[in-house]
Design a protein around this motif. Sequence first.
Motif, PDB file in Angstrom:
ATOM      1  N   SER A 228       0.855  -1.310   0.088  1.00 51.35           N
ATOM      2  CA  SER A 228      -0.040   0.069  -0.091  1.00 51.35           C
ATOM      3  C   SER A 228       0.977   1.396   0.152  1.00 51.35           C
ATOM      4  CB  SER A 228      -0.709  -0.059   1.269  1.00 51.35           C
ATOM      5  OG  SER A 228      -0.312   0.043   2.312  1.00 51.35           O
ATOM      6  N   THR A 229       2.010   1.028   0.855  1.00 48.92           N
ATOM      7  CA  THR A 229       2.903   2.312   0.618  1.00 48.92           C
ATOM      8  C   THR A 229       3.359   2.575  -0.943  1.00 48.92           C
ATOM      9  OG1 THR A 229       3.927   1.648   2.804  1.00 48.92           O
ATOM     10  CG2 THR A 229       5.088   3.050   1.236  1.00 48.92           C
ATOM     11  N   GLU A 230       3.546   1.569  -1.799  1.00 48.71           N
ATOM     12  CA  GLU A 230       3.837   1.876  -3.179  1.00 48.71           C
ATOM     13  C   GLU A 230       2.767   2.462  -3.756  1.00 48.71           C
ATOM     14  OE1 GLU A 230       7.384  -1.375  -4.280  1.00 48.71           O
ATOM     15  OE2 GLU A 230       5.527  -2.241  -3.462  1.00 48.71           O
ATOM     16  N   VAL A 231       1.692   1.946  -3.544  1.00 50.44           N
ATOM     17  CA  VAL A 231       0.444   2.560  -4.172  1.00 50.44           C
ATOM     18  C   VAL A 231       0.199   4.007  -3.843  1.00 50.44           C
ATOM     19  CG1 VAL A 231      -1.898   2.352  -4.481  1.00 50.44           C
ATOM     20  CG2 VAL A 231      -0.641   0.310  -4.295  1.00 50.44           C
ATOM     21  N   SER A 232       0.351   4.341  -2.654  1.00 49.54           N
ATOM     22  CA  SER A 232       0.324   5.745  -2.139  1.00 49.54           C
ATOM     23  C   SER A 232       1.342   6.464  -2.817  1.00 49.54           C
ATOM     24  CB  SER A 232       0.405   5.717  -0.512  1.00 49.54           C
ATOM     25  OG  SER A 232       0.380   7.091  -0.002  1.00 49.54           O
ATOM     26  N   ALA A 233       2.314   6.082  -2.930  1.00 47.54           N
ATOM     27  CA  ALA A 233       3.800   6.845  -3.360  1.00 47.54           C
ATOM     28  C   ALA A 233       3.316   6.898  -4.986  1.00 47.54           C
ATOM     29  CB  ALA A 233       4.746   6.063  -3.541  1.00 47.54           C
ATOM     30  N   ALA A 234       2.750   5.957  -5.721  1.00 46.24           N
ATOM     31  CA  ALA A 234       2.600   6.092  -7.116  1.00 46.24           C
ATOM     32  C   ALA A 234       1.252   7.196  -7.203  1.00 46.24           C
ATOM     33  CB  ALA A 234       1.934   5.112  -7.524  1.00 46.24           C
ATOM     34  N   ALA A 235       0.133   6.941  -6.182  1.00 44.52           N
ATOM     35  CA  ALA A 235      -1.039   8.137  -6.159  1.00 44.52           C
ATOM     36  C   ALA A 235      -0.426   9.674  -6.332  1.00 44.52           C
ATOM     37  CB  ALA A 235      -1.712   7.903  -5.214  1.00 44.52           C
ATOM     38  N   SER A 236       0.289   9.835  -5.479  1.00 39.94           N
ATOM     39  CA  SER A 236       1.028  11.181  -5.118  1.00 39.94           C
ATOM     40  C   SER A 236       1.657  11.530  -6.298  1.00 39.94           C
ATOM     41  CB  SER A 236       2.079  10.926  -3.851  1.00 39.94           C
ATOM     42  OG  SER A 236       3.349  10.400  -4.284  1.00 39.94           O
ATOM     43  N   LYS A 237       2.103  10.813  -7.204  1.00 37.27           N
ATOM     44  CA  LYS A 237       2.624  11.348  -8.630  1.00 37.27           C
ATOM     45  C   LYS A 237       1.703  11.780  -9.485  1.00 37.27           C
ATOM     46  CE  LYS A 237       6.871   8.573  -8.045  1.00 37.27           C
ATOM     47  NZ  LYS A 237       7.846   9.574  -8.069  1.00 37.27           N
ATOM     48  N   LEU A 238       0.427  11.526  -9.510  1.00 39.92           N
ATOM     49  CA  LEU A 238      -0.614  11.901 -10.295  1.00 39.92           C
ATOM     50  C   LEU A 238      -0.563  13.457 -10.101  1.00 39.92           C
ATOM     51  CD1 LEU A 238      -3.541   9.695  -9.538  1.00 39.92           C
ATOM     52  CD2 LEU A 238      -2.139   9.485 -11.417  1.00 39.92           C
ATOM     53  N   LYS A 239      -0.660  14.134 -11.332  1.00 42.15           N
ATOM     54  CA  LYS A 239      -0.553  15.706 -11.473  1.00 42.15           C
ATOM     55  C   LYS A 239      -2.051  16.007 -11.016  1.00 42.15           C
ATOM     56  CE  LYS A 239       3.209  15.995 -14.332  1.00 42.15           C
ATOM     57  NZ  LYS A 239       3.583  16.588 -15.652  1.00 42.15           N
ATOM     58  N   SER A 240      -2.246  17.209 -10.140  1.00 43.06           N
ATOM     59  CA  SER A 240      -3.393  17.800  -9.723  1.00 43.06           C
ATOM     60  C   SER A 240      -3.847  18.944 -11.258  1.00 43.06           C
ATOM     61  CB  SER A 240      -3.247  18.694  -8.619  1.00 43.06           C
ATOM     62  OG  SER A 240      -2.783  17.855  -7.375  1.00 43.06           O
ATOM     63  N   ASN A 241      -4.996  19.169 -10.986  1.00 42.38           N
ATOM     64  CA  ASN A 241      -5.391  20.369 -11.830  1.00 42.38           C
ATOM     65  C   ASN A 241      -5.396  19.759 -13.375  1.00 42.38           C
ATOM     66  OD1 ASN A 241      -6.267  22.027  -9.794  1.00 42.38           O
ATOM     67  ND2 ASN A 241      -4.436  22.916  -9.599  1.00 42.38           N
ATOM     68  N   ARG A 242      -5.818  18.400 -13.760  1.00 39.10           N
ATOM     69  CA  ARG A 242      -5.484  17.961 -14.917  1.00 39.10           C
ATOM     70  C   ARG A 242      -6.863  17.339 -15.131  1.00 39.10           C
ATOM     71  NH1 ARG A 242      -1.463  20.670 -14.345  1.00 39.10           N
ATOM     72  NH2 ARG A 242       0.689  19.967 -15.216  1.00 39.10           N
ATOM     73  N   ALA A 243      -7.010  17.196 -16.476  1.00 39.18           N
ATOM     74  CA  ALA A 243      -8.334  16.564 -17.222  1.00 39.18           C
ATOM     75  C   ALA A 243      -8.262  15.199 -16.490  1.00 39.18           C
ATOM     76  CB  ALA A 243      -8.269  16.627 -18.650  1.00 39.18           C
ATOM     77  N   ASN A 244      -9.739  14.848 -16.284  1.00 35.05           N
ATOM     78  CA  ASN A 244      -9.955  13.556 -15.763  1.00 35.05           C
ATOM     79  C   ASN A 244      -9.873  12.546 -16.854  1.00 35.05           C
ATOM     80  OD1 ASN A 244     -10.807  14.976 -13.551  1.00 35.05           O
ATOM     81  ND2 ASN A 244     -12.790  14.864 -14.081  1.00 35.05           N
ATOM     82  N   GLY A 245      -9.780  11.342 -16.521  1.00 36.44           N
ATOM     83  CA  GLY A 245      -9.572  10.165 -17.321  1.00 36.44           C
ATOM     84  C   GLY A 245     -10.938   9.550 -17.774  1.00 36.44           C
ATOM     85  N   PRO A 246     -11.174   8.580 -18.376  1.00 35.75           N
ATOM     86  CA  PRO A 246     -12.529   8.044 -18.840  1.00 35.75           C
ATOM     87  C   PRO A 246     -13.312   7.948 -17.657  1.00 35.75           C
ATOM     88  CG  PRO A 246     -10.767   6.780 -19.897  1.00 35.75           C
ATOM     89  CD  PRO A 246      -9.930   7.318 -18.849  1.00 35.75           C
ATOM     90  N   ASP A 247     -12.923   7.362 -16.377  1.00 40.66           N
ATOM     91  CA  ASP A 247     -13.989   7.491 -15.400  1.00 40.66           C
ATOM     92  C   ASP A 247     -14.224   8.834 -14.622  1.00 40.66           C
ATOM     93  OD1 ASP A 247     -11.742   8.299 -14.079  1.00 40.66           O
ATOM     94  OD2 ASP A 247     -11.238   6.469 -13.063  1.00 40.66           O
ATOM     95  N   ASN A 248     -13.836   9.891 -15.064  1.00 41.37           N
ATOM     96  CA  ASN A 248     -13.991  11.221 -14.564  1.00 41.37           C
ATOM     97  C   ASN A 248     -13.914  11.420 -13.158  1.00 41.37           C
ATOM     98  OD1 ASN A 248     -15.141  13.694 -15.769  1.00 41.37           O
ATOM     99  ND2 ASN A 248     -17.018  13.285 -14.855  1.00 41.37           N
ATOM    100  N   ILE A 249     -12.879  10.604 -12.567  1.00 40.17           N
ATOM    101  CA  ILE A 249     -12.769  10.990 -11.155  1.00 40.17           C
ATOM    102  C   ILE A 249     -11.588  11.944 -11.077  1.00 40.17           C
ATOM    103  CG2 ILE A 249     -11.755   9.803  -9.289  1.00 40.17           C
ATOM    104  CD1 ILE A 249     -13.321   7.514  -9.750  1.00 40.17           C
ATOM    105  N   GLN A 250     -11.594  13.008 -10.349  1.00 42.69           N
ATOM    106  CA  GLN A 250     -10.434  13.895 -10.183  1.00 42.69           C
ATOM    107  C   GLN A 250      -9.378  13.290  -9.411  1.00 42.69           C
ATOM    108  OE1 GLN A 250     -14.106  16.239  -8.896  1.00 42.69           O
ATOM    109  NE2 GLN A 250     -12.399  17.729  -9.259  1.00 42.69           N
ATOM    110  N   LYS A 251      -8.097  13.709  -9.805  1.00 43.31           N
ATOM    111  CA  LYS A 251      -7.008  12.839  -9.151  1.00 43.31           C
ATOM    112  C   LYS A 251      -6.943  13.375  -7.750  1.00 43.31           C
ATOM    113  CE  LYS A 251      -4.862  12.705 -13.997  1.00 43.31           C
ATOM    114  NZ  LYS A 251      -6.275  13.209 -14.598  1.00 43.31           N
ATOM    115  N   GLU A 252      -7.232  14.470  -7.375  1.00 48.17           N
ATOM    116  CA  GLU A 252      -7.159  14.740  -6.011  1.00 48.17           C
ATOM    117  C   GLU A 252      -7.928  14.148  -5.074  1.00 48.17           C
ATOM    118  OE1 GLU A 252      -6.821  18.481  -8.693  1.00 48.17           O
ATOM    119  OE2 GLU A 252      -7.986  16.723  -8.656  1.00 48.17           O
TER     120      GLU A 252
END
Length: 276
Positions: A228-252
């Motif tokens: 879960s630590t690796e998943v959390s670290a990967a999630a933290s690399k997602l850039k904020s204020n960017r267009a949503n993906g196909p699922d339309n979930i905001q990265k924040e």
Amino acid sequence: MKNRFGTVLEPLKNRKYKRKSSSTQFDCSTLHKDIELKQRYQNAIVEKISDKIHPNYPNEKINEIFNDIRACAEKTLPKKKKKSFKQNYSSDPSVETLVTEKQDLTLKIKSAPSGSDVSEDRREVRNIQKRIAKRLVQINNMKADALAEEINNTDDARKMFEATRSLAGITQTGKIFVNDESNNPIATDLGKANTAKAFFEKQLNEGVEAGLPPFICDPKPLINPITSTEVSAAASKLKSNRANGPDNIQKELIKNAHPTIFEKYAEAINESFCKN
């Protein structure tokens, strides 16, 4: 470690499920600063998924996790206000002059004594409004023509992409002229779109090696399971204020989620190596 991060981050970028017809955007601007708001959001996640029985298949489990994130956001976060993206043409001298004239006439009408005949001034205000609207259409058309010229004359994929994006933001445009490889004009919108698509495919795929062959073997667990630590670290690399993906979930929403989300996600990723 890089490959493990790629394994975790790739599904976060390309997660897919049936998209809802109506998309709600949440105001995440203060989620990382407002401790109380973030706590309410994370508590809702814990309450939602702590004792929940998720589907058996990893893909379905991941989709369910993101559905839960959306449900918790709807429960705790304010909705994002829609912004007006009207373009500002105040720098155009003719528009500035017309706006000034309109403001002067409007002030004159408001300051006129009661009972005065201001019908002529009101008529002139309406005429100025029409002239401003006409001038704005001309500016739109000139900008569209300039962008179309840039698209036709550039071999730089990035510049063409930026010009195309700018062009897409113009609501009223004149005719867009696009030429094919033989420099012949294309008449139909579909033909223009296909030409742009072919250009980008050539620019982005030229020289790219064929993809890796499919990995075929019996399913088995990882020697070192993803944590879960690796998943959390990967999630933290997602850039904020960017267009949503196909699922339309905001990265924040993912970056500020409760650690339970990352635990469930790591479980789903590790299970995917154990099941076909």
